[in-house]
Scaffold this motif. Structure first.
Motif, mmCIF file in Angstrom:
data_model
loop_
_atom_site.group_PDB
_atom_site.id
_atom_site.type_symbol
_atom_site.label_atom_id
_atom_site.label_comp_id
_atom_site.label_asym_id
_atom_site.label_seq_id
_atom_site.Cartn_x
_atom_site.Cartn_y
_atom_site.Cartn_z
ATOM 1 N N ILE A 66 0.840 -1.185 0.000
ATOM 2 C CA ILE A 66 0.000 0.000 0.000
ATOM 3 C C ILE A 66 0.882 1.244 0.000
ATOM 4 O O ILE A 66 2.090 1.165 0.245
ATOM 5 N N THR A 67 0.274 2.386 -0.255
ATOM 6 C CA THR A 67 0.965 3.673 -0.240
ATOM 7 C C THR A 67 0.409 4.522 0.895
ATOM 8 O O THR A 67 -0.656 4.215 1.446
ATOM 9 N N PRO A 68 1.103 5.593 1.266
ATOM 10 C CA PRO A 68 0.577 6.472 2.309
ATOM 11 C C PRO A 68 -0.831 6.975 2.032
ATOM 12 O O PRO A 68 -1.608 7.226 2.959
ATOM 13 N N ALA A 93 6.265 9.158 14.314
ATOM 14 C CA ALA A 93 4.842 9.020 14.018
ATOM 15 C C ALA A 93 4.208 10.375 13.738
ATOM 16 O O ALA A 93 3.402 10.530 12.812
ATOM 17 N N ARG A 94 4.571 11.393 14.542
ATOM 18 C CA ARG A 94 4.016 12.724 14.337
ATOM 19 C C ARG A 94 4.464 13.296 13.000
ATOM 20 O O ARG A 94 3.658 13.901 12.266
ATOM 21 N N GLN A 98 1.975 14.251 9.843
ATOM 22 C CA GLN A 98 1.939 15.597 9.268
ATOM 23 C C GLN A 98 2.271 15.576 7.779
ATOM 24 O O GLN A 98 1.644 16.272 6.983
ATOM 25 N N LEU A 99 3.279 14.783 7.402
ATOM 26 C CA LEU A 99 3.663 14.703 5.991
ATOM 27 C C LEU A 99 2.554 14.098 5.137
ATOM 28 O O LEU A 99 2.317 14.525 4.004
ATOM 29 N N LYS A 318 -10.406 16.471 18.701
ATOM 30 C CA LYS A 318 -9.423 16.315 17.627
ATOM 31 C C LYS A 318 -8.655 15.026 17.810
ATOM 32 O O LYS A 318 -8.197 14.720 18.907
ATOM 33 N N ILE A 319 -8.512 14.237 16.749
ATOM 34 C CA ILE A 319 -7.815 12.961 16.839
ATOM 35 C C ILE A 319 -6.329 13.209 16.767
ATOM 36 O O ILE A 319 -5.669 13.040 15.754
ATOM 37 N N SER A 320 -5.764 13.665 17.855
ATOM 38 C CA SER A 320 -4.329 13.901 17.969
ATOM 39 C C SER A 320 -3.986 14.106 19.417
ATOM 40 O O SER A 320 -4.761 14.676 20.167
#
Length: 323
Positions: A66-68, A93-94, A98-99, A318-320
């Motif tokens: 799979i790809t991002p 992971a962060r 973000q990328l 917010k999911i973060s």
């Protein structure tokens, strides 16, 4: 379909796993192995993780094919664990989240073990024995939460085994616990050791102190072998764990036991627990080293559960956890 990638690095294992709706697509990992007689320090472990984490990430993507763009959420271990390795994984992971423009979820390491165990074994409502290098707990799900019914009051069972392995200079490759298990199979004489169960709690520091002090004296005298000591230590520690698990089962009215965590892949522990379960008409659920030992897929699976729950209940948070 929901695809979640999970990053695990709370101790000496670094893993990246990808899960799609209950299917493990990939789960590569690396282990930081130290010389015999030595443990792993946080700073050195973090350095190891930094050196290999991008390689492991690429392996996970390639293995899953799979790809991002296919990933819906990024999950990482937020604790418990060793500070420096945890920070290393959290930063990666962060950055990845973000990328790639994906939501980020922090996962409890213990819950990751349990959710992966439930996924692989299909246990419905088990009493959970969570045994690893840093944790020893008896857990059950009650009133919408995982609750601890019993635990170690000092050191974890895995830590006890690891430190005993250092006394005898047992190899850390692939792990000291595994090598103790193999040596214990050749033991023929049981040496009586301290046994400390307090209700549904256990204590391992006393037995460790005793065996650390007495080991070389007993070996030098020729009264026993290193294999006998490994056998005796295993039998004593695991008997304690079986006792508190059975007590928790009786308290919860449970007919299932699920063993998770790195020590959970020990076949002797599984054998002893299975005998207890059969006597109670209960059933044992356990997995092998692919999913018992720290891995990225377990973090991905717990993250998948959290992500789907947030979507299902339309949570407005917010999911973060890193912003």
């Amino acid at each position: 379909m929901t695809v979640v990638i999970g990053f695990e690095g709370s101790a000496n294992k670094i893993g990246v796993g990808i899960v799609r709706d209950g299917e493990v697509l990939s789960n590569p990992r690396r282990t930081y192995v130290t010389p015999p007689g030595q443990g792993f320090l946080p700073s050195e472990t973090a350095r190891h993780h930094r050196a290999v984490i991008l390689t492991v990430l690429q392996e996970a993507l390639d293995e899953a094919a799979i790809t991002p763009a296919d990933i819906d959420c990024v999950a990482y271990t937020k604790g418990p664990g060793m500070g420096a390795p945890l920070v290393t994984v959290a930063l990666v992971a962060r950055t990845v989240a973000q990328l790639w423009g994906k939501p980020l979820l922090g996962v409890n390491h213990c819950i990751g073990h349990i959710e992966m165990g439930r996924l692989i074994t299909h246990a419905s409502d088990p009493t959970v024995l969570y045994v690893s290098g840093g944790n020893t707990q008896v857990i059950a799900y009650s009133e919408r939460r995982y609750r601890i019914f019993g635990e170690t009051i000092d050191i974890a069972v895995g830590n006890c085994l690891d430190r005993f392995a250092r006394v005898l200079k047992i190899s850390n490759d692939p792990s000291p616990g595994y090598n103790i298990e193999q040596m214990a199979k050749k033991g023929t004489q049981y040496i009586e050791l301290p046994y400390a169960v307090k209700g549904m709690d256990v204590s391992f520091s006393g037995i460790l102190s005793y065996v650390e002090e007495a080991a070389h004296k007993m070996l030098d005298s020729g009264n026993c072998t290193a294999e006998d000591l490994c056998f005796s230590l295993q039998e004593t520690l695991f008997s304690m764990l079986v006792e508190i698990t059975e007590r928790a089962m009786a308290h919860c009215g449970s007919q299932e036991v699920l063993i998770v965590g790195g020590v959970g892949c020990n076949l002797r522990l599984q054998e002893m627990m299975d005998a207890m379960c059969k006597e109670r008409g209960a059933k044992l659920f356990a997995t092998d080293e692919r999913f018992c030992i720290d891995n990225g897929a377990m973090i991905a699976q717990a993250g998948w559960e959290m992500f789907r729950s947030a979507d299902r209940f339309k949570c407005n948070w917010k999911i973060s956890t890193l912003q």
